[in-house]
Scaffold this active site. Sequence first.
Site, short mmCIF file in Angstrom:
data_model
loop_
_atom_site.label_atom_id
_atom_site.label_comp_id
_atom_site.label_asym_id
_atom_site.label_seq_id
_atom_site.Cartn_x
_atom_site.Cartn_y
_atom_site.Cartn_z
N ILE B 127 0.97 -1.17 0.13
CA ILE B 127 -0.04 -0.06 -0.08
C ILE B 127 0.98 1.20 -0.03
CG2 ILE B 127 -1.68 1.15 1.16
CD1 ILE B 127 -2.36 -1.43 2.72
N CYS B 128 0.63 2.16 -0.81
CA CYS B 128 1.16 3.37 -0.77
C CYS B 128 0.40 4.34 -0.20
CB CYS B 128 1.59 3.80 -2.44
SG CYS B 128 2.38 5.46 -2.37
#
Lengths: 553, 188
Positions: B127-128
């Site tokens: 996840i960014c």
Amino acid sequence: MLLYNYVDTPNNNLVCCICRAPFTDPVTTTTCQHTFCRDCITRALTHSSQCPVDRSPLALNDLGPVNPIVRSLVDELTVECVYREEGCRHRVQRQLLAAHLKDECEFSEAGSVRNELCKLKEKEMSEGCAVHPESSETIPPSEMSEEPVPKDPLGNEDETSATASGSGAIPSSSRGVSRLTEQNIILRHRVDTLEGAVQILRKEMLMVRTVLSPWIQNCAASGQPSTSGAGSRIPASEVDAGAASNFTSPAAERDYRPHTNNTTPGVNSPDDSVTRGSQVGSSNDERRSRSEDRPVDRNDLASYFPADDEVRVRRTATSSIPEYSQTQRQPRPPGVGHLHHHSVPSVPGMNPGDIHPTMSPMGLGGGYFGHPLTSPYGAMGMYGAILSPPTGPQHQPQAGDFTIPDLNTSTPSISTTLEGLQSTVEVLAAAMGELNKKGDVALALMGGGTGGALPGGGVVGEVLRLGEEVMGVRATVQGLRMQMHALMMGNVGVGVGAAGNGMGMGFSGGRPPQSANGSEGGNTEGYGLPSPMTQGLQNQRMFYPVAPGITKL
Amino acid sequence: MRHVEPSVPLKAPFTALTLPPPRFQLSRDSAANSEMTSISSRRLAKELKEIHSEGCPVGITLVKADDFATWWFTIEVMGESLYQNERYTLQFRFDSQYPISSPAVQFVVGEGMEAPIHPHVYSNGHICASILGNEWSPVLSVIAVCVTLQSMLASCKEKKPPTDNDRYVRTAPDNPKKTRFHYDDDTV
């Protein structure tokens, strides 16, 4: 960070947002007014220099103290005792928990042991033993630290098992431990009291030491009262040279050096002793006169003393004592002869100046006795000087030299020092008696006159006698002269004034010889020197008012 | 002559007691042993206690929290959204510096689970998200991350993967924290 069991859910405002627990040592950011635990925010700032709440820039310097209200609120939160598992249901303010664990909690490791000790103590107290109440504090911490620490943070079973085993083992070992600790404490108290007593004793010893410092030094140095060390330059005229060597103390004694007696076992030359004594005396006269005495010849003086072990030792050590005593008490002649022998050659050498060198040691001797004694001693010294052949400062001490060596601290003990003092006094008394006797003898000598110089008459007698003889000779000469005059003028006749005078003189001169002779011969008065002179003069004077031709008588 | 031997060494006033590693754990779960520092464990214990006592927010459920190393959650976007009725599993990995350091969060992929298709979610589950990177704060918690990700999914306009998804997935490290994400898109 600590883990407390808070009884009530704390107010959300008192909870640190990083550790989610009530603040422990809270700090507030000065920039954005956010409060954290000090540890929490410090660690957070190592990661990123921003406030955890609002990400505003933040540094360690920006942390300031919290509002005291916050601190109080947090400290007063109620927590449970950490030993709740063991059974302690005590609840206390967070700030008071430490004290509770230290002193009160009976369920901690220390507390359980403490309980055991208390029970033991009660038993022993009932049995009458003295138990110190502080013994509980000396529980070795190793006991507590050895309790196994469960690694599993969630493992309660491990923990309870550990504590159970620990508590089972505690009573048996703690009993022995408690006994030892009690004994330890009792012994410690005793040691303390003993140390206090030791301190007091030390102070007293110090005072005593300072008072008796000289003698203590000697005791330390010599250990034994030195027999040969003591010596005195007592009237060596009565002493053989050998005895004198025994008597003369090592000169070092006179110095204020503690290492005297043993090092120089009393065989110094008299000269050295004399000179050193004079030197020392001049320098230390004050001190000596104040507190010390010269180490009088204990060897010979021991004979005067009531028996003392030391004295006996000294007596046996030196063989000169009986000699000295004998010489001291023997009749006059030997000593007198000795003196006489010395005195004759000394006469021509006599001059007032010679007295001074001898006076100096005398002065020492007088000085050490204190000033009142100086003068009589000085007088004795003068006598001594006259009697002795003064050849300068280094004269033989045998010639009536009364220098008594100094008492210095080298004497091993006070008793010996006092003995030395007493012996010195006795010696002085004896010496004075001797001198008196010598004086009597001298007078007797002079009174003896033509009877021949009685031994021991002394120089004074000699001088007086000689003077007497001279006067007699003069009178005789005058008488002869007048006889001649008379013979010569007798043919001329009476009436010649001057001649008459001279004849009168001559006549009278005839008399004086007779009178002189008569005076000489008939003078039975003791001290004759003045009397024949006066008689002769009287005879002569008598002729003047008398007319020539008339003879009186 | 009082020789006071406290049961435990005393430190500064307000941190008086340093007990051995906590024996009183708030959670009585039979969790497996896990190695961690007391700080993170205490914090996680607190969070866990909170979760147990207050429950999770709607749409978030605790799947697994046996230790203080890895926790699993499932999130579901509520209401009207692109991801309606879709449940995704999140994995949280904590290190010893938690909460100072951020946890490693990613979607669990495999065994029938997939990552949601989202411009900020790579197909390997990484996840960014800024809060997992440079915007992490110790104030945040696991629940907060879950809620944030929930809202991220809910606010998504279009289901499409990241533009560099294939490249990233090929070279991505195991731990998403090792990736230097470039946070440029604030709209999603």
